[in-house]
Scaffold this motif. Structure first.
Motif, PDB file in Angstrom:
ATOM      1  N   ILE A  68      -7.006 -16.305 -17.523  1.00 41.14           N
ATOM      2  CA  ILE A  68      -7.406 -15.424 -16.423  1.00 41.14           C
ATOM      3  C   ILE A  68      -8.107 -14.177 -16.940  1.00 41.14           C
ATOM      4  O   ILE A  68      -9.119 -13.753 -16.393  1.00 41.14           O
ATOM      5  N   GLU A  69      -7.613 -13.589 -17.990  1.00 37.14           N
ATOM      6  CA  GLU A  69      -8.254 -12.390 -18.539  1.00 37.14           C
ATOM      7  C   GLU A  69      -9.669 -12.707 -19.027  1.00 37.14           C
ATOM      8  O   GLU A  69     -10.606 -11.936 -18.799  1.00 37.14           O
ATOM      9  N   GLU A  70      -9.839 -13.855 -19.666  1.00 36.09           N
ATOM     10  CA  GLU A  70     -11.172 -14.271 -20.130  1.00 36.09           C
ATOM     11  C   GLU A  70     -12.125 -14.435 -18.948  1.00 36.09           C
ATOM     12  O   GLU A  70     -13.270 -13.987 -18.994  1.00 36.09           O
ATOM     13  N   VAL A  71     -11.654 -15.056 -17.886  1.00 31.10           N
ATOM     14  CA  VAL A  71     -12.476 -15.238 -16.685  1.00 31.10           C
ATOM     15  C   VAL A  71     -12.851 -13.893 -16.088  1.00 31.10           C
ATOM     16  O   VAL A  71     -13.989 -13.688 -15.653  1.00 31.10           O
ATOM     17  N   SER A  72     -11.920 -12.941 -16.087  1.00 32.34           N
ATOM     18  CA  SER A  72     -12.184 -11.640 -15.474  1.00 32.34           C
ATOM     19  C   SER A  72     -13.271 -10.864 -16.221  1.00 32.34           C
ATOM     20  O   SER A  72     -13.848  -9.937 -15.662  1.00 32.34           O
ATOM     21  N   LYS A  73     -13.575 -11.259 -17.432  1.00 32.39           N
ATOM     22  CA  LYS A  73     -14.628 -10.604 -18.218  1.00 32.39           C
ATOM     23  C   LYS A  73     -15.978 -11.324 -18.096  1.00 32.39           C
ATOM     24  O   LYS A  73     -16.962 -10.884 -18.667  1.00 32.39           O
ATOM     25  N   THR A  74     -16.001 -12.413 -17.333  1.00 36.28           N
ATOM     26  CA  THR A  74     -17.211 -13.227 -17.170  1.00 36.28           C
ATOM     27  C   THR A  74     -18.122 -12.610 -16.110  1.00 36.28           C
ATOM     28  O   THR A  74     -17.663 -11.971 -15.168  1.00 36.28           O
ATOM     29  N   ASN A  75     -19.422 -12.826 -16.245  1.00 39.13           N
ATOM     30  CA  ASN A  75     -20.434 -12.328 -15.317  1.00 39.13           C
ATOM     31  C   ASN A  75     -20.075 -12.681 -13.873  1.00 39.13           C
ATOM     32  O   ASN A  75     -19.744 -13.829 -13.572  1.00 39.13           O
ATOM     33  N   LEU A  76     -20.152 -11.689 -12.981  1.00 40.81           N
ATOM     34  CA  LEU A  76     -19.788 -11.868 -11.581  1.00 40.81           C
ATOM     35  C   LEU A  76     -20.579 -12.987 -10.917  1.00 40.81           C
ATOM     36  O   LEU A  76     -20.015 -13.844 -10.235  1.00 40.81           O
ATOM     37  N   HIS A  77     -21.889 -13.006 -11.105  1.00 42.44           N
ATOM     38  CA  HIS A  77     -22.712 -14.029 -10.448  1.00 42.44           C
ATOM     39  C   HIS A  77     -22.368 -15.426 -10.955  1.00 42.44           C
ATOM     40  O   HIS A  77     -22.356 -16.386 -10.180  1.00 42.44           O
ATOM     41  N   TYR A  78     -22.061 -15.548 -12.219  1.00 40.09           N
ATOM     42  CA  TYR A  78     -21.650 -16.846 -12.760  1.00 40.09           C
ATOM     43  C   TYR A  78     -20.370 -17.308 -12.071  1.00 40.09           C
ATOM     44  O   TYR A  78     -20.262 -18.466 -11.652  1.00 40.09           O
ATOM     45  N   CYS A  79     -19.402 -16.402 -11.944  1.00 44.69           N
ATOM     46  CA  CYS A  79     -18.130 -16.745 -11.307  1.00 44.69           C
ATOM     47  C   CYS A  79     -18.312 -17.117  -9.843  1.00 44.69           C
ATOM     48  O   CYS A  79     -17.768 -18.122  -9.377  1.00 44.69           O
ATOM     49  N   LEU A  80     -19.071 -16.323  -9.107  1.00 42.93           N
ATOM     50  CA  LEU A  80     -19.275 -16.596  -7.682  1.00 42.93           C
ATOM     51  C   LEU A  80     -20.045 -17.894  -7.467  1.00 42.93           C
ATOM     52  O   LEU A  80     -19.737 -18.654  -6.547  1.00 42.93           O
ATOM     53  N   THR A  81     -21.029 -18.163  -8.323  1.00 48.05           N
ATOM     54  CA  THR A  81     -21.767 -19.426  -8.217  1.00 48.05           C
ATOM     55  C   THR A  81     -20.836 -20.610  -8.447  1.00 48.05           C
ATOM     56  O   THR A  81     -20.873 -21.605  -7.712  1.00 48.05           O
ATOM     57  N   MET A  82     -19.973 -20.514  -9.447  1.00 50.73           N
ATOM     58  CA  MET A  82     -19.044 -21.602  -9.733  1.00 50.73           C
ATOM     59  C   MET A  82     -18.055 -21.800  -8.590  1.00 50.73           C
ATOM     60  O   MET A  82     -17.770 -22.931  -8.192  1.00 50.73           O
ATOM     61  N   LEU A  83     -17.542 -20.723  -8.022  1.00 55.86           N
ATOM     62  CA  LEU A  83     -16.621 -20.847  -6.893  1.00 55.86           C
ATOM     63  C   LEU A  83     -17.304 -21.476  -5.684  1.00 55.86           C
ATOM     64  O   LEU A  83     -16.746 -22.348  -5.015  1.00 55.86           O
ATOM     65  N   GLN A  84     -18.528 -21.038  -5.396  1.00 50.57           N
ATOM     66  CA  GLN A  84     -19.262 -21.615  -4.263  1.00 50.57           C
ATOM     67  C   GLN A  84     -19.536 -23.094  -4.507  1.00 50.57           C
ATOM     68  O   GLN A  84     -19.403 -23.917  -3.608  1.00 50.57           O
ATOM     69  N   TYR A  85     -19.908 -23.447  -5.744  1.00 53.25           N
ATOM     70  CA  TYR A  85     -20.135 -24.850  -6.099  1.00 53.25           C
ATOM     71  C   TYR A  85     -18.874 -25.678  -5.843  1.00 53.25           C
ATOM     72  O   TYR A  85     -18.939 -26.757  -5.254  1.00 53.25           O
ATOM     73  N   LYS A  86     -17.722 -25.165  -6.272  1.00 60.41           N
ATOM     74  CA  LYS A  86     -16.471 -25.903  -6.091  1.00 60.41           C
ATOM     75  C   LYS A  86     -16.155 -26.102  -4.610  1.00 60.41           C
ATOM     76  O   LYS A  86     -15.703 -27.170  -4.204  1.00 60.41           O
ATOM     77  N   ILE A  87     -16.393 -25.085  -3.791  1.00 52.61           N
ATOM     78  CA  ILE A  87     -16.143 -25.202  -2.359  1.00 52.61           C
ATOM     79  C   ILE A  87     -17.053 -26.260  -1.734  1.00 52.61           C
ATOM     80  O   ILE A  87     -16.604 -27.116  -0.978  1.00 52.61           O
ATOM     81  N   GLU A  88     -18.327 -26.197  -2.063  1.00 52.75           N
ATOM     82  CA  GLU A  88     -19.273 -27.160  -1.493  1.00 52.75           C
ATOM     83  C   GLU A  88     -19.006 -28.572  -1.996  1.00 52.75           C
ATOM     84  O   GLU A  88     -19.135 -29.541  -1.242  1.00 52.75           O
ATOM     85  N   LEU A  89     -18.600 -28.716  -3.257  1.00 53.05           N
ATOM     86  CA  LEU A  89     -18.253 -30.029  -3.801  1.00 53.05           C
ATOM     87  C   LEU A  89     -17.033 -30.592  -3.079  1.00 53.05           C
ATOM     88  O   LEU A  89     -17.026 -31.765  -2.688  1.00 53.05           O
ATOM     89  N   ASP A  90     -16.020 -29.762  -2.857  1.00 50.67           N
ATOM     90  CA  ASP A  90     -14.835 -30.208  -2.124  1.00 50.67           C
ATOM     91  C   ASP A  90     -15.194 -30.657  -0.713  1.00 50.67           C
ATOM     92  O   ASP A  90     -14.689 -31.675  -0.232  1.00 50.67           O
TER      93      ASP A  90
END
Length: 96
Positions: free
Chosen positions: A58-80
Motif C-alpha cells: 500500500i505504501e508503494e502504491v501511495s507513492k505512484t503517479n496519481l494518473h497512473y493509479c486512477l487509470t488503472m482503477l478505471q480500467y478495472k471497473i470497466e473490465l469488471d
C-alpha cells in the motif's frame, strides 16, 4: 489559487468518470451495500485494490503517479462491467 484546484479536480472527475460517478442504485440492493462500503473506506479501498490486496504494498502504491493509479482503477471497473455483461449475455442465451 482555489480556482486552479477546482479546475484540476473537475478535470480529474471528468477524465475518470467511472470512478467518480454517483451511484443511483437502490440502497436496498447489493450495489447499495457496495456503495456504502466504498464511501466508508474511501481511498483506502482504492489503495488496497491497487496493491492487489497486499497490505505491504500500500505504501508503494501511495507513492505512484496519481494518473497512473486512477487509470488503472478505471480500467478495472470497466473490465469488471464488461465481464459481468458477458456473463449476463451467456445466461440469457442459455435460458432460450
Amino acid at each position: 489559487m482555489s480556482g486552479f484546484f477546482l479546475r484540476f479536480r473537475d478535470g480529474i472527475v471528468k477524465s475518470y468518470s467511472e470512478l467518480f460517478a454517483k451511484n443511483t442504485q437502490d440502497k436496498d440492493s447489493a450495489f447499495g451495500a457496495e456503495e456504502d462500503f466504498r464511501v466508508r473506506y474511501g481511498w483506502y479501498n482504492s489503495l488496497y485494490k491497487l496493491a492487489g490486496g497486499d497490505v505491504t504494498k500500500i505504501e508503494e502504491v501511495s507513492k505512484t503517479n496519481l494518473h497512473y493509479c486512477l487509470t488503472m482503477l478505471q480500467y478495472k471497473i470497466e473490465l469488471d462491467k464488461a465481464e459481468s455483461n458477458n456473463l449476463k449475455n451467456k445466461f440469457k442465451k442459455n435460458e432460450r
